[in-house]
Motif scaffolding. Structure first.
Motif, PDB file in Angstrom:
ATOM      1  N   MET A   1       0.823  -1.280   0.025  1.00 46.52           N
ATOM      2  CA  MET A   1       0.035  -0.158   0.041  1.00 46.52           C
ATOM      3  C   MET A   1       0.829   1.412  -0.049  1.00 46.52           C
ATOM      4  SD  MET A   1      -2.764   1.295   2.823  1.00 46.52           S
ATOM      5  CE  MET A   1      -3.705  -0.414   2.378  1.00 46.52           C
ATOM      6  N   ASP A   2       0.661   2.117  -0.932  1.00 53.26           N
ATOM      7  CA  ASP A   2       1.231   3.544  -0.958  1.00 53.26           C
ATOM      8  C   ASP A   2       0.880   4.456   0.221  1.00 53.26           C
ATOM      9  OD1 ASP A   2      -0.816   4.758  -2.013  1.00 53.26           O
ATOM     10  OD2 ASP A   2      -0.088   4.466  -4.028  1.00 53.26           O
ATOM     11  N   GLU A   3       1.814   5.394  -0.080  1.00 56.40           N
ATOM     12  CA  GLU A   3       1.727   6.658   1.025  1.00 56.40           C
ATOM     13  C   GLU A   3       0.431   7.211   0.832  1.00 56.40           C
ATOM     14  OE1 GLU A   3       3.350   7.188   3.643  1.00 56.40           O
ATOM     15  OE2 GLU A   3       4.443   5.484   3.252  1.00 56.40           O
ATOM     16  N   ASP A   4      -0.117   7.671  -0.387  1.00 58.01           N
ATOM     17  CA  ASP A   4      -1.292   8.281  -0.742  1.00 58.01           C
ATOM     18  C   ASP A   4      -2.400   7.494  -0.251  1.00 58.01           C
ATOM     19  OD1 ASP A   4      -0.185  10.250  -1.857  1.00 58.01           O
ATOM     20  OD2 ASP A   4      -0.400   9.400  -4.118  1.00 58.01           O
ATOM     21  N   MET A   5      -2.331   6.223  -0.144  1.00 56.95           N
ATOM     22  CA  MET A   5      -3.515   5.236   0.227  1.00 56.95           C
ATOM     23  C   MET A   5      -3.552   5.358   1.730  1.00 56.95           C
ATOM     24  SD  MET A   5      -4.644   1.458  -0.804  1.00 56.95           S
ATOM     25  CE  MET A   5      -5.024   2.123  -2.692  1.00 56.95           C
ATOM     26  N   ARG A   6      -2.425   5.214   2.445  1.00 58.13           N
ATOM     27  CA  ARG A   6      -2.323   5.443   3.817  1.00 58.13           C
ATOM     28  C   ARG A   6      -2.915   6.755   4.191  1.00 58.13           C
ATOM     29  NH1 ARG A   6       2.699   2.897   3.067  1.00 58.13           N
ATOM     30  NH2 ARG A   6       2.555   0.695   3.914  1.00 58.13           N
ATOM     31  N   ALA A   7      -2.544   7.865   3.541  1.00 58.19           N
ATOM     32  CA  ALA A   7      -3.140   9.180   3.962  1.00 58.19           C
ATOM     33  C   ALA A   7      -4.612   9.319   3.884  1.00 58.19           C
ATOM     34  CB  ALA A   7      -2.287  10.103   3.000  1.00 58.19           C
ATOM     35  N   GLY A   8      -5.101   8.610   2.588  1.00 53.11           N
ATOM     36  CA  GLY A   8      -6.563   8.556   2.587  1.00 53.11           C
ATOM     37  C   GLY A   8      -7.254   7.513   3.619  1.00 53.11           C
ATOM     38  N   LEU A   9      -6.840   6.652   4.017  1.00 57.19           N
ATOM     39  CA  LEU A   9      -7.184   5.896   5.284  1.00 57.19           C
ATOM     40  C   LEU A   9      -7.324   6.773   6.586  1.00 57.19           C
ATOM     41  CD1 LEU A   9      -5.690   2.511   4.655  1.00 57.19           C
ATOM     42  CD2 LEU A   9      -8.032   2.926   4.633  1.00 57.19           C
ATOM     43  N   ALA A  10      -6.341   7.629   6.679  1.00 57.83           N
ATOM     44  CA  ALA A  10      -6.178   8.435   7.921  1.00 57.83           C
ATOM     45  C   ALA A  10      -7.278   9.414   7.814  1.00 57.83           C
ATOM     46  CB  ALA A  10      -4.777   9.099   7.709  1.00 57.83           C
ATOM     47  N   ARG A  11      -7.545  10.070   6.551  1.00 62.38           N
ATOM     48  CA  ARG A  11      -8.664  11.129   6.567  1.00 62.38           C
ATOM     49  C   ARG A  11     -10.046  10.358   6.584  1.00 62.38           C
ATOM     50  NH1 ARG A  11      -5.254  12.577   2.128  1.00 62.38           N
ATOM     51  NH2 ARG A  11      -6.684  11.177   0.381  1.00 62.38           N
ATOM     52  N   ILE A  12     -10.226   9.311   6.200  1.00 61.40           N
ATOM     53  CA  ILE A  12     -11.774   8.520   5.970  1.00 61.40           C
ATOM     54  C   ILE A  12     -11.706   8.183   7.800  1.00 61.40           C
ATOM     55  CG2 ILE A  12     -12.698   6.339   5.895  1.00 61.40           C
ATOM     56  CD1 ILE A  12     -11.244   6.037   3.319  1.00 61.40           C
ATOM     57  N   GLU A  13     -10.748   7.736   8.460  1.00 60.29           N
ATOM     58  CA  GLU A  13     -10.988   7.625   9.975  1.00 60.29           C
ATOM     59  C   GLU A  13     -11.294   8.934  10.729  1.00 60.29           C
ATOM     60  OE1 GLU A  13      -8.783   5.184  13.563  1.00 60.29           O
ATOM     61  OE2 GLU A  13      -7.491   6.168  11.928  1.00 60.29           O
ATOM     62  N   ALA A  14     -10.581  10.006  10.394  1.00 59.12           N
ATOM     63  CA  ALA A  14     -10.813  11.470  10.918  1.00 59.12           C
ATOM     64  C   ALA A  14     -12.324  11.642  10.591  1.00 59.12           C
ATOM     65  CB  ALA A  14      -9.976  12.389  10.414  1.00 59.12           C
ATOM     66  N   ALA A  46      -5.790  -3.741  -3.029  1.00 64.88           N
ATOM     67  CA  ALA A  46      -5.288  -2.774  -1.892  1.00 64.88           C
ATOM     68  C   ALA A  46      -6.372  -1.917  -1.401  1.00 64.88           C
ATOM     69  CB  ALA A  46      -4.085  -2.053  -2.392  1.00 64.88           C
ATOM     70  N   GLY A  47      -6.429  -1.867  -0.085  1.00 64.50           N
ATOM     71  CA  GLY A  47      -7.432  -0.969   0.690  1.00 64.50           C
ATOM     72  C   GLY A  47      -8.624  -1.253   0.870  1.00 64.50           C
ATOM     73  N   VAL A  48      -9.067  -2.724   0.476  1.00 65.58           N
ATOM     74  CA  VAL A  48     -10.689  -2.945   0.699  1.00 65.58           C
ATOM     75  C   VAL A  48     -10.553  -3.507   2.037  1.00 65.58           C
ATOM     76  CG1 VAL A  48     -12.157  -4.631   0.113  1.00 65.58           C
ATOM     77  CG2 VAL A  48     -11.071  -3.765  -1.609  1.00 65.58           C
ATOM     78  N   THR A  49      -9.575  -4.312   2.562  1.00 68.27           N
ATOM     79  CA  THR A  49      -9.758  -4.756   4.008  1.00 68.27           C
ATOM     80  C   THR A  49      -9.441  -3.709   4.998  1.00 68.27           C
ATOM     81  OG1 THR A  49      -9.079  -7.176   3.612  1.00 68.27           O
ATOM     82  CG2 THR A  49      -8.850  -6.388   5.662  1.00 68.27           C
ATOM     83  N   GLU A  50      -8.680  -2.837   4.640  1.00 72.14           N
ATOM     84  CA  GLU A  50      -8.218  -1.536   5.355  1.00 72.14           C
ATOM     85  C   GLU A  50      -9.475  -0.586   5.593  1.00 72.14           C
ATOM     86  OE1 GLU A  50      -4.660  -3.471   4.039  1.00 72.14           O
ATOM     87  OE2 GLU A  50      -6.439  -2.839   3.294  1.00 72.14           O
ATOM     88  N   VAL A  51     -10.042  -0.255   4.545  1.00 71.46           N
ATOM     89  CA  VAL A  51     -11.294   0.568   4.825  1.00 71.46           C
ATOM     90  C   VAL A  51     -12.375  -0.139   5.573  1.00 71.46           C
ATOM     91  CG1 VAL A  51     -13.611   1.269   3.232  1.00 71.46           C
ATOM     92  CG2 VAL A  51     -10.996   1.855   2.414  1.00 71.46           C
ATOM     93  N   PHE A  52     -12.706  -1.465   5.229  1.00 69.01           N
ATOM     94  CA  PHE A  52     -13.821  -1.906   6.047  1.00 69.01           C
ATOM     95  C   PHE A  52     -13.419  -2.484   7.565  1.00 69.01           C
ATOM     96  CE2 PHE A  52     -15.657  -2.307   1.932  1.00 69.01           C
ATOM     97  CZ  PHE A  52     -16.936  -2.053   2.061  1.00 69.01           C
ATOM     98  N   GLU A 148     -17.393   5.015 -13.586  1.00 70.60           N
ATOM     99  CA  GLU A 148     -16.206   4.681 -12.777  1.00 70.60           C
ATOM    100  C   GLU A 148     -15.884   5.963 -12.097  1.00 70.60           C
ATOM    101  OE1 GLU A 148     -11.317   3.904 -12.975  1.00 70.60           O
ATOM    102  OE2 GLU A 148     -12.766   2.615 -13.996  1.00 70.60           O
ATOM    103  N   PHE A 149     -15.960   5.739 -10.605  1.00 75.87           N
ATOM    104  CA  PHE A 149     -15.688   6.876  -9.669  1.00 75.87           C
ATOM    105  C   PHE A 149     -14.551   7.120  -9.226  1.00 75.87           C
ATOM    106  CE2 PHE A 149     -20.104   5.082  -8.953  1.00 75.87           C
ATOM    107  CZ  PHE A 149     -20.956   6.285  -9.428  1.00 75.87           C
ATOM    108  N   ALA A 150     -13.491   6.007  -9.034  1.00 75.02           N
ATOM    109  CA  ALA A 150     -12.553   6.159  -8.481  1.00 75.02           C
ATOM    110  C   ALA A 150     -11.566   4.724  -8.714  1.00 75.02           C
ATOM    111  CB  ALA A 150     -12.370   6.253  -6.769  1.00 75.02           C
ATOM    112  N   GLY A 151     -10.223   4.843  -8.974  1.00 70.89           N
ATOM    113  CA  GLY A 151      -9.540   3.761  -8.967  1.00 70.89           C
ATOM    114  C   GLY A 151      -9.285   2.676  -8.073  1.00 70.89           C
ATOM    115  N   ASP A 152      -9.795   3.186  -6.596  1.00 63.87           N
ATOM    116  CA  ASP A 152      -9.481   2.344  -5.664  1.00 63.87           C
ATOM    117  C   ASP A 152     -10.528   2.730  -4.663  1.00 63.87           C
ATOM    118  OD1 ASP A 152      -8.031   4.133  -3.208  1.00 63.87           O
ATOM    119  OD2 ASP A 152      -7.186   4.425  -5.551  1.00 63.87           O
ATOM    120  N   ILE A 153     -10.851   1.727  -3.717  1.00 62.77           N
ATOM    121  CA  ILE A 153     -11.866   1.972  -2.692  1.00 62.77           C
ATOM    122  C   ILE A 153     -11.644   3.169  -1.909  1.00 62.77           C
ATOM    123  CG2 ILE A 153     -10.855   0.245  -1.202  1.00 62.77           C
ATOM    124  CD1 ILE A 153     -13.999  -0.453  -0.711  1.00 62.77           C
TER     125      ILE A 153
END
Length: 206
Positions: A1-14, A46-52, A148-153
Motif C-alpha cells: 500500500m502506497d503513502e497516498d492510500m495510507r493518507a486516504g485511510l487516515a482521512r477516512i478515519e478522521a 489494496a485498501g479493501v480490508t483496510e477501509v472496512f 467509474e468513480f475512483a481507481g481504488d476504494i
C-alpha cells in the motif's frame, strides 16, 4: 500500500469520527456502524480490508455501504457465491442505492442497484441494472456504459462517500434532480447529505 492510500485511510478515519460526533449532536437518523474484525484476504485489491476495518455499515436515504460478508477472512472468501458467466468479471458489491425504497422493505434488503468494485484493478464503478441484464443475456455484447468513480476504494470512500464528490455519486446513479431535491422544510431530502453539510465535509452551490 502506497503513502497516498495510507493518507486516504487516515482521512477516512478522521471524517468518520467527525460524522459520528455530528450525528450524535443533531440526530439526522443516518447509520454509522463500527467495524467488525477482519482478517487479511490476499486476493483482495489494496485498501479493501483496510477501509472496512474502519466501518461496517454507512447509510442515508440514497445509499448504503456495507462490509461484504465474504471478505471476513480467507475461508469466507474461498466460499463466496459466484455469478456464473458474469459479464463484469464477478465484482465485489460494496454498496447499494436505496432511493425511494420503503423503510419496511429496507428492513430485509440493503437496497437496489449495487456499487461494484473490480477485483482485477480495484476500481469502483456503477452499471445501470438494465444494461447489466442486457449484457448478461447477450454474450456478443462486449461493452456497456459504466460510471467509474475512483481507481481504488480508499479514494472512493474518502471523496465520494465522505467528501465533496458525494453529489457526483448521487447524480451518476440517481440523476441530477436527486442532488437538489428538498423535503417540505427545504432541507436536502437525503439525510446523509445533510450530515456531510453540517460536518463541513460538503458544500453545495447556492
Amino acid at each position: 500500500m502506497d503513502e497516498d492510500m495510507r493518507a486516504g485511510l487516515a482521512r477516512i478515519e478522521a471524517k468518520l469520527d467527525l460524522l459520528r460526533r455530528t450525528e450524535a449532536e443533531h440526530g439526522f437518523g443516518v447509520a454509522i456502524e463500527g467495524p467488525n474484525e477482519l482478517e487479511a484476504v490476499p486476493e483482495l485489491p489494496a485498501g479493501v480490508t483496510e477501509v472496512f476495518r474502519l466501518f461496517s455499515f454507512l447509510a442515508g436515504d440514497y445509499f448504503c455501504f456495507r462490509q461484504p460478508e465474504e471478505i471476513q477472512n480467507p475461508e469466507t472468501w474461498a466460499r463466496r457465491r459466484r455469478i456464473p458467466d458474469c459479464p463484469l468479471g464477478d465484482p465485489l458489491e460494496i454498496g447499494y442505492e436505496r432511493y425511494g425504497i420503503p423503510a419496511d422493505v429496507l428492513e430485509h434488503i440493503d437496497g437496489g442497484a449495487p456499487i461494484r468494485l473490480d477485483l482485477t484493478d480495484g476500481a469502483v464503478y456503477y452499471v445501470d441494472p438494465d444494461d447489466y441484464v442486457f449484457m448478461y443475456k447477450h454474450a456478443d455484447v462486449e461493452r456497456i456504459d459504466s460510471e467509474e468513480f475512483a481507481g481504488d476504494i480508499v479514494t472512493f470512500v474518502d471523496q465520494f462517500v465522505l467528501g465533496e464528490r458525494y453529489p457526483r455519486l448521487v447524480e451518476a446513479v440517481l440523476g441530477a434532480p436527486a442532488v437538489t431535491e428538498r423535503d417540505r422544510k427545504g432541507r436536502p431530502r437525503d439525510r446523509w447529505m445533510r450530515l456531510l453539510l453540517e460536518s463541513g465535509l460538503l458544500t453545495l452551490p447556492r
